[in-house]
Structure formats: C-alpha cells, structure tokens
Enzyme design. Structure first.
Site, PDB file in Angstrom:
ATOM      1  N   PHE A   1     -11.921  12.712 -45.346  1.00 54.02           N
ATOM      2  CA  PHE A   1     -10.994  13.384 -45.085  1.00 54.02           C
ATOM      3  C   PHE A   1     -11.062  14.847 -44.876  1.00 54.02           C
ATOM      4  O   PHE A   1     -12.169  15.243 -45.793  1.00 54.02           O
ATOM      5  CB  PHE A   1      -9.873  13.269 -46.338  1.00 54.02           C
ATOM      6  CG  PHE A   1      -8.558  14.157 -45.969  1.00 54.02           C
ATOM      7  CD1 PHE A   1      -7.625  13.463 -45.390  1.00 54.02           C
ATOM      8  CD2 PHE A   1      -8.639  15.209 -46.839  1.00 54.02           C
ATOM      9  CE1 PHE A   1      -6.376  14.439 -45.019  1.00 54.02           C
ATOM     10  CE2 PHE A   1      -7.475  16.124 -46.388  1.00 54.02           C
ATOM     11  CZ  PHE A   1      -6.392  15.652 -45.735  1.00 54.02           C
ATOM     12  N   CYS A   2     -10.763  15.271 -44.052  1.00 54.98           N
ATOM     13  CA  CYS A   2     -11.205  16.905 -43.732  1.00 54.98           C
ATOM     14  C   CYS A   2     -10.087  17.815 -43.931  1.00 54.98           C
ATOM     15  O   CYS A   2      -8.898  17.823 -43.322  1.00 54.98           O
ATOM     16  CB  CYS A   2     -11.836  17.037 -42.312  1.00 54.98           C
ATOM     17  SG  CYS A   2     -12.113  18.741 -41.919  1.00 54.98           S
ATOM     18  N   PRO A   3     -10.315  18.732 -44.963  1.00 52.70           N
ATOM     19  CA  PRO A   3      -8.906  19.594 -45.225  1.00 52.70           C
ATOM     20  C   PRO A   3      -8.783  20.436 -44.290  1.00 52.70           C
ATOM     21  O   PRO A   3      -7.801  21.036 -44.242  1.00 52.70           O
ATOM     22  CB  PRO A   3      -9.486  20.164 -46.698  1.00 52.70           C
ATOM     23  CG  PRO A   3     -10.965  19.922 -46.684  1.00 52.70           C
ATOM     24  CD  PRO A   3     -11.253  18.811 -45.850  1.00 52.70           C
TER      25      PRO A   3
ATOM     26  N   GLY B   1      -7.060  18.691 -41.649  1.00 51.91           N
ATOM     27  CA  GLY B   1      -5.861  18.381 -42.202  1.00 51.91           C
ATOM     28  C   GLY B   1      -5.619  16.664 -41.971  1.00 51.91           C
ATOM     29  O   GLY B   1      -4.542  16.195 -41.758  1.00 51.91           O
TER      30      GLY B   1
END
Length: 116
Positions: A58-60, A63
């Site tokens: 998951f890449c913040p 998003g």
C-alpha cells in the site's frame, strides 16, 4: 478406522501423509471480503479492504494499493519524482554557486572603490 501410519490417510499421488492444510481445488474465496471470489495470485489488502492481484504494498503517496493493474503507474511516479528531485537539487546547487560568486564580486568592487 486407524491406518498403519497413526491414523492419517496417505495421498495416492505423492505417497505422503495428508494433513489438514491440504488445499482442495476449486474456486478460492476470501474470508475477509465476505467470501467473495479471490483471483489467482491475489492477496487481501487490509487498508483498502479488497483483494489485489499480485499485491505488492500500500503506497500512502499514491493513496492506493500497488498491484498488477497499477504497477507501471507506480514505477513512473517514482521515476518522475526522482528526476524532479535531481533537477531541483541541481538548480539549488547552481543558484548557491552563482550567488556566492556574485557576493564575492560585489565585496571586491566595494573594497576597491573605498580605497580610491
């Protein structure tokens, strides 16, 4: 019914004892997605709450969960960010050197003008 190997049945293909973890063939279901269909090579993402094919992370910053469908876009995002950072660093260093030489030139002109 007790077998000769301690109560476990033996797999006819491999000859190894079967355990409870043996997978049955058929449609895979995700327990966390309310028993929805789970595609092959997919994993459940706890942040977005869905199963992602070839789930990476998951890449913040993006998003979103990075998987098979958006891996190219994530790679381009990282590449463009790297190019922008290198360009910005180059411009900052260039500006620093130009300003430092300009200050030296002005200080030399002022010292020569004050002597005359």
């Amino acid at each position: 019914r007790i077998n000769s190997n301690g109560g476990r049945s033996i797999s006819p293909r491999s000859g190894k004892p079967r355990t409870r973890r043996t997978r049955r063939r058929g449609i895979r279901r995700c327990r966390k997605c309310h028993n929805n269909y789970k595609p092959p090579r997919s994993h459940h993402d706890s942040v977005t709450g869905r199963c992602i094919v070839k789930f990476d992370h998951f890449c913040p910053w993006a998003g979103n969960a990075i998987g098979a469908m958006n891996h190219k876009f994530f790679f381009l995002f990282v590449l463009y960010t790297f190019i922008t950072s290198i360009t910005s660093l180059f411009l900052i260093v260039l500006r620093f050197f130009r300003c430092s030489f300009r200050v030296k030139d002005l200080s030399d002109e002022m010292s020569v003008g004050s002597l005359a």
